[in-house]
Write a protein that holds these residues in place. Structure first.
Motif, short mmCIF file in Angstrom:
data_model
loop_
_atom_site.label_atom_id
_atom_site.label_comp_id
_atom_site.label_asym_id
_atom_site.label_seq_id
_atom_site.Cartn_x
_atom_site.Cartn_y
_atom_site.Cartn_z
N VAL A 187 0.86 -1.18 0.00
CA VAL A 187 0.00 0.00 0.00
C VAL A 187 0.90 1.24 0.00
CG1 VAL A 187 -1.75 1.30 1.24
CG2 VAL A 187 -1.84 -1.21 1.22
N PRO A 188 0.87 2.03 -1.05
CA PRO A 188 1.74 3.21 -1.09
C PRO A 188 1.43 4.19 0.04
CG PRO A 188 0.78 2.77 -3.25
CD PRO A 188 0.07 1.91 -2.27
N ASP A 189 2.48 4.69 0.68
CA ASP A 189 2.30 5.65 1.76
C ASP A 189 1.80 6.98 1.21
OD1 ASP A 189 3.31 3.76 3.44
OD2 ASP A 189 5.29 4.68 3.64
N ARG A 190 0.94 7.63 2.01
CA ARG A 190 0.46 8.98 1.71
C ARG A 190 -0.13 9.06 0.30
NH1 ARG A 190 4.55 13.14 4.88
NH2 ARG A 190 4.52 12.01 6.85
N ALA A 191 -0.84 8.02 -0.06
CA ALA A 191 -1.51 7.95 -1.36
C ALA A 191 -2.96 7.54 -1.12
CB ALA A 191 -0.82 6.96 -2.29
N PHE A 192 -3.78 7.73 -2.12
CA PHE A 192 -5.18 7.30 -2.11
C PHE A 192 -5.25 6.07 -3.00
CE2 PHE A 192 -9.83 9.02 -2.52
CZ PHE A 192 -10.33 7.74 -2.40
N THR A 193 -5.38 4.90 -2.37
CA THR A 193 -5.51 3.64 -3.10
C THR A 193 -6.97 3.25 -3.16
OG1 THR A 193 -3.30 2.83 -2.48
CG2 THR A 193 -4.95 1.18 -3.08
N ALA A 194 -7.48 3.03 -4.36
CA ALA A 194 -8.85 2.55 -4.55
C ALA A 194 -8.79 1.11 -5.01
CB ALA A 194 -9.59 3.41 -5.57
N ILE A 195 -9.57 0.25 -4.36
CA ILE A 195 -9.65 -1.16 -4.73
C ILE A 195 -10.99 -1.38 -5.42
CG2 ILE A 195 -9.53 -3.54 -3.94
CD1 ILE A 195 -8.07 -2.56 -1.45
N VAL A 196 -10.95 -1.87 -6.66
CA VAL A 196 -12.17 -2.09 -7.43
C VAL A 196 -12.22 -3.54 -7.89
CG1 VAL A 196 -12.21 0.32 -8.21
CG2 VAL A 196 -11.11 -1.42 -9.63
N GLY A 197 -13.41 -3.96 -8.26
CA GLY A 197 -13.60 -5.32 -8.75
C GLY A 197 -15.04 -5.75 -8.56
N PRO A 198 -15.42 -6.87 -9.15
CA PRO A 198 -16.81 -7.35 -9.01
C PRO A 198 -17.11 -7.80 -7.60
CG PRO A 198 -15.45 -9.00 -10.09
CD PRO A 198 -14.59 -7.78 -9.95
N ASP A 225 -7.80 0.30 -19.07
CA ASP A 225 -8.12 0.30 -20.50
C ASP A 225 -9.28 -0.65 -20.72
OD1 ASP A 225 -6.99 -2.27 -20.39
OD2 ASP A 225 -5.10 -1.66 -21.31
N ALA A 226 -9.75 -0.71 -21.96
CA ALA A 226 -10.92 -1.52 -22.26
C ALA A 226 -10.68 -2.99 -21.97
CB ALA A 226 -11.33 -1.32 -23.73
N ALA A 227 -9.46 -3.47 -22.21
CA ALA A 227 -9.16 -4.87 -21.96
C ALA A 227 -9.27 -5.20 -20.47
CB ALA A 227 -7.76 -5.21 -22.48
N LEU A 228 -8.78 -4.30 -19.61
CA LEU A 228 -8.86 -4.54 -18.17
C LEU A 228 -10.32 -4.55 -17.71
CD1 LEU A 228 -7.30 -4.77 -15.42
CD2 LEU A 228 -7.70 -2.31 -15.19
N VAL A 229 -11.12 -3.61 -18.20
CA VAL A 229 -12.53 -3.55 -17.79
C VAL A 229 -13.27 -4.82 -18.23
CG1 VAL A 229 -14.69 -2.26 -18.04
CG2 VAL A 229 -12.52 -1.03 -17.81
N THR A 230 -12.94 -5.32 -19.41
CA THR A 230 -13.55 -6.56 -19.86
C THR A 230 -13.11 -7.74 -19.00
OG1 THR A 230 -13.70 -5.79 -22.14
CG2 THR A 230 -13.76 -8.17 -21.80
N GLU A 231 -11.82 -7.80 -18.69
CA GLU A 231 -11.31 -8.91 -17.88
C GLU A 231 -11.88 -8.91 -16.48
OE1 GLU A 231 -7.04 -10.76 -16.25
OE2 GLU A 231 -7.06 -8.92 -17.45
N VAL A 232 -11.95 -7.74 -15.85
CA VAL A 232 -12.35 -7.67 -14.45
C VAL A 232 -13.86 -7.67 -14.29
CG1 VAL A 232 -12.30 -6.22 -12.37
CG2 VAL A 232 -10.22 -6.53 -13.74
#
Length: 261
Positions: A27-38, A229-236
């Motif tokens: 988890v990167p320090d002092r960053a905003f990490t968003a976790i997405v998925g179905p 990208d479109a490939a990632l959205v299709t895969e996930v």
């Protein structure tokens, strides 16, 4: 980016049901990490492991190189603030009383309630936009109001890490964007934010580090502009789409091309 908080080859399960195997994430320090998925891909389970609500069957979760299982409860609670899905408030508790519970990690037999605690509660109520509700019973509030009250309790905890499981649930669109803007400002002020989000476009707009999960594994992670990208959205998500620049921020915006049945 450096990482104080990390998962190292963890296996996560509920009873006999394995959710993730050998999952690793810095988890990167002092960053905003968003976790997405179905749904049911392991996002919430990962957050529960980070805050020690679920112990890995193998591997380890570390904070500053030390396994979180070894931290005293209050010491860990001074580092990691957690907003779960669907938290439950005690009957008849009022908003201010609930938010005051966020100061529990800072209390001891020799350090009881102080002006600093009162100031932290007042600041949290204001930041979450619920100062006008402070004397209301929590059970009388709408779902969106309750969600903001729980957010205030986590802010009152004043931790360097904020881990939030679907924090925009029950919020109307205006309050969703206000909350995400608040999280971005907290990031800018030096906090580390990790949030499970359902809206990938909101994740791309507000987060500087995106983690895409499916089937209990990390499919991709990095700066949203580099990984979405479109490939990632299709895969996930199994969703055909085109990716265009957000007209306000220039960040990736997913536009579905699925027309429905």
């Amino acid at each position: 980016m450096t990482a104080r908080l990390a998962a190292r080859d963890i296996t996560l399960r509920y009873g006999d049901r394995v959710v993730s195997t050998r999952l690793s994430l810095d988890v990167p320090d002092r960053a905003f990490t968003a976790i997405v998925g179905p749904n049911a891909c392991g996002k919430s389970t990962l957050l529960r492991a980070f805050v020690r609500l679920l112990r890995p069957g193998a591997g380890r979760v570390e904070l500053d190189g030390r396994e979180v299982a070894g931290y005293p409860t209050k010491a860990l609670a001074r580092e990691l603030g957690f907003l779960p899905q669907d938290p439950l408030a005690p009957d008849d508790i009022r908003v201010r009383q609930l938010v005051r519970r966020g100061r529990f990690p800072h209390q001891s037999l020799v350090a009881m309630w102080s002006p600093r605690d009162e100031a932290a509660v007042a600041a949290a109520l204001a930041a979450a936009g619920v100062a006008d509700l402070a004397d209301r019973p929590v059970q009388e509030l709408s779902g969106g109001q309750r969600q903001r009250v729980w957010m205030a309790m986590v802010l009152a905890q004043q931790t360097p890490y904020l881990l939030l499981d679907e924090p925009t649930s029950f919020l109307d669109i205006t309050h969703q964007y206000q909350l995400l803007g608040l999280l971005a400002r907290l990031r800018d002020a030096g906090h580390t934010v990790i949030a499970v989000l359902h809206d990938i476009n909101q994740a791309c707009r507000f987060a500087d580090h995106l983690v895409a999960m499916k089937g209990g594994r990390v499919v991709a992670e990095g700066v949203p502009a580099d990984v979405v990208d479109a490939a990632l959205v299709t895969e996930v998500f199994d969703l055909p789409s085109v990716i265009v620049p957000d007209p306000v921020t220039g960040t990736p915006m997913v536009v579905p091309t699925l027309q429905g049945e």
